[in-house]
Design a protein around this motif. Structure first.
Motif, PDB file in Angstrom:
ATOM      1  N   GLY A 294      -8.165   5.469 -30.291  1.00 34.56           N
ATOM      2  CA  GLY A 294      -9.421   6.141 -30.662  1.00 34.56           C
ATOM      3  C   GLY A 294      -9.224   7.315 -31.602  1.00 34.56           C
TER       4      GLY A 294
ATOM      5  N   GLU B 117      -4.976  -7.713 -24.643  1.00 38.31           N
ATOM      6  CA  GLU B 117      -5.510  -6.537 -23.920  1.00 38.31           C
ATOM      7  C   GLU B 117      -5.615  -5.328 -24.855  1.00 38.31           C
ATOM      8  N   TYR B 118      -4.676  -5.212 -25.818  1.00 37.57           N
ATOM      9  CA  TYR B 118      -4.734  -4.090 -26.773  1.00 37.57           C
ATOM     10  C   TYR B 118      -5.872  -4.296 -27.777  1.00 37.57           C
ATOM     11  N   GLN B 119      -6.060  -5.559 -28.150  1.00 37.65           N
ATOM     12  CA  GLN B 119      -7.153  -5.864 -29.096  1.00 37.65           C
ATOM     13  C   GLN B 119      -8.502  -5.553 -28.437  1.00 37.65           C
ATOM     14  N   GLU B 120      -8.602  -5.871 -27.144  1.00 40.38           N
ATOM     15  CA  GLU B 120      -9.857  -5.575 -26.431  1.00 40.38           C
ATOM     16  C   GLU B 120     -10.078  -4.079 -26.295  1.00 40.38           C
ATOM     17  N   LYS B 121      -8.980  -3.337 -26.062  1.00 40.90           N
ATOM     18  CA  LYS B 121      -9.091  -1.867 -25.994  1.00 40.90           C
ATOM     19  C   LYS B 121      -9.602  -1.324 -27.320  1.00 40.90           C
TER      20      LYS B 121
ATOM     21  N   ILE C   1     -11.464  -2.837 -29.524  1.00 40.66           N
ATOM     22  CA  ILE C   1     -12.902  -3.139 -29.685  1.00 40.66           C
ATOM     23  C   ILE C   1     -13.743  -2.163 -28.845  1.00 40.66           C
ATOM     24  N   SER C   2     -13.261  -1.816 -27.648  1.00 45.33           N
ATOM     25  CA  SER C   2     -13.997  -0.828 -26.832  1.00 45.33           C
ATOM     26  C   SER C   2     -14.102   0.500 -27.577  1.00 45.33           C
ATOM     27  N   GLN C   3     -12.991   0.904 -28.227  1.00 50.21           N
ATOM     28  CA  GLN C   3     -13.018   2.175 -28.978  1.00 50.21           C
ATOM     29  C   GLN C   3     -14.016   2.079 -30.132  1.00 50.21           C
TER      30      GLN C   3
ATOM     31  N   GLU D 194     -16.597   0.215 -30.348  1.00 48.25           N
ATOM     32  CA  GLU D 194     -17.968   0.233 -29.801  1.00 48.25           C
ATOM     33  C   GLU D 194     -18.353   1.641 -29.356  1.00 48.25           C
ATOM     34  N   LYS D 195     -17.391   2.346 -28.777  1.00 47.64           N
ATOM     35  CA  LYS D 195     -17.660   3.725 -28.326  1.00 47.64           C
ATOM     36  C   LYS D 195     -18.127   4.601 -29.496  1.00 47.64           C
TER      37      LYS D 195
END
Ligand code: ADP
Ligand code: F6P
Length: 324
Positions: A47, A80-84, A86-88, A90-91
């Motif tokens: 992030g 799992e890192y790619q999903e993290k 995407i969460s960032q 989106e945040k």
């Protein structure tokens, strides 16, 4: 679309800043907010995002390196890192991403697109080794730095009638070696794509001397062979020659980007924003016959191999085959 982000990844390349600047300028022109992601995919996962303004980027068009910094971050190959990441994204309310880097970085962009997050690629690597495109940002600057260094080496080589073996960058591709070698009038160019015999290289240097040359020059791509090993074997086969090896290394990645690198970086940066606005993903920009071209990442990277300029390589082989 309200917000986009841009990152640089893999080895830095002169002209990356010009591409970042164009993404920001074009984004602002379209009324978007443009975030910079620092340290490539690592920053995406952690992030490390900052809003960019024109004053952050405009003066960087003439600077080498990357103002967003870069990183090699193998963890990003895992879902799992790619999903993290995407969460960032989106945040921060970011809708789409521009990735500037080599084919590894494009694989990262593809994985995000496959998970539903739009990402487009801009080719930035001095190696010029991305399938599809004939040109990558930074290649022209790197060749010009390598050539400048080789010309200087050639001055001292001639003064002592020496043979110099100059190792240039290119992990898997011989492009820098071919362009710098042809431009410098090298007696031999060694690339990872072509088999070679050191005996043949010796023969070419000897033929050059017999024809009146007062020094010999071999340009060796790093991916073909280690320079020290090459010099050792060459010296055994040519005991009468005074041979030196030089590795140009990372100086080829630095310095002022050439006009060509800045112009194509600007074209690609601006177009990448337009493509994201059009809703494109999993594509990258490149150059074919001097025109900006859009490539499908899956189609091109998975089904195509990078091709070196065989015509240039063969021409040099022909010119330096002086027939002895
Ligand atoms: P380049 O982009 O210049 O080819 P690398 O091959 O080192 O440089 O790739 C840069 C970064 O891209 C890697 O450190 C990693 O974060 C990411 N990356 C590379 N390969 C993949 C992959 N298969 N899937 C997802 N991310 C990748
Ligand atoms: O991919 C660009 C490149 O400069 C290659 O030519 C070279 O082999 C590699 O990066 C060096 O990487 P690093 O700076 O991580 O040692």
């Amino acid at each position: 679309m309200k917000r986009i982000a841009v990152l640089t990844s893999g080895g830095d390349a002169p002209g990356m800043n010009a591409a970042i600047r164009a993404v920001v300028e074009q984004g602002i022109h379209h009324g978007l907010e443009v975030y910079g992601v620092y340290y490539g995919y690592r920053g995406l996962v952690e992030g490390d995002f900052r809003l960019l303004t024109l004053s952050d980027v405009h003066h960087n068009i003439r600077r080498g390196g990357t103002m967003l910094y870069s990183a090699r971050y193998p963890e990003f190959k895992h879902k799992e890192y790619q999903e993290k990441a995407i969460s960032q994204l989106e945040k921060f309310g970011i809708d789409a991403l521009v990735v500037i880097g080599g084919d590894g970085s494009f694989a990262g962009a593809l994985s995000l697109s496959k998970l539903g997050f739009p990402a487009v690629g801009i080719p930035g690597t001095i190696d010029n080794d991305i399938p599809g495109t004939e040109y990558t940002i930074g290649f022209d600057s790197a060749v010009s730095v390598a050539l400048d260094a080789i010309d200087k080496i050639s001055d001292t080589a001639a003064s002592h009638n020496r043979t110099f073996v100059v190792e240039v960058m290119g992990r898997h591709a011989g492009d820098i070696a071919i362009w710098a070698g042809v431009a410098a009038g090298a007696d031999a160019i060694i690339i990872p794509e072509e088999e070679f015999l050191i005996e043949d290289v010796v023969r070419r240097t000897e033929a050059g001397r017999s024809a009146g040359k007062d020094y010999s020059l071999v340009v060796l791509a790093e991916g073909a062979m280690d320079v020290d090993n090459f010099v050792e074997q060459f010296q055994i086969l040519a005991p009468d020659q005074s041979v030196r090896g030089v590795t140009l290394s990372h100086i080829q990645r630095g310095g002022t980007p050439t006009a060509r690198d800045r112009v194509f970086a600007t074209l690609m940066g601006a177009r990448s924003v337009d493509l994201l606005i059009e809703g494109q993903k999993a594509i990258y920009l490149g150059v074919r016959e001097e025109q900006l071209t859009v490539f499908d990442i899956v189609e091109t990277l998975e089904k195509t191999e990078h091709q070196v300029r065989q015509d240039l390589f063969q021409l040099n082989q022909k010119l330096t085959d002086r027939g002895n």
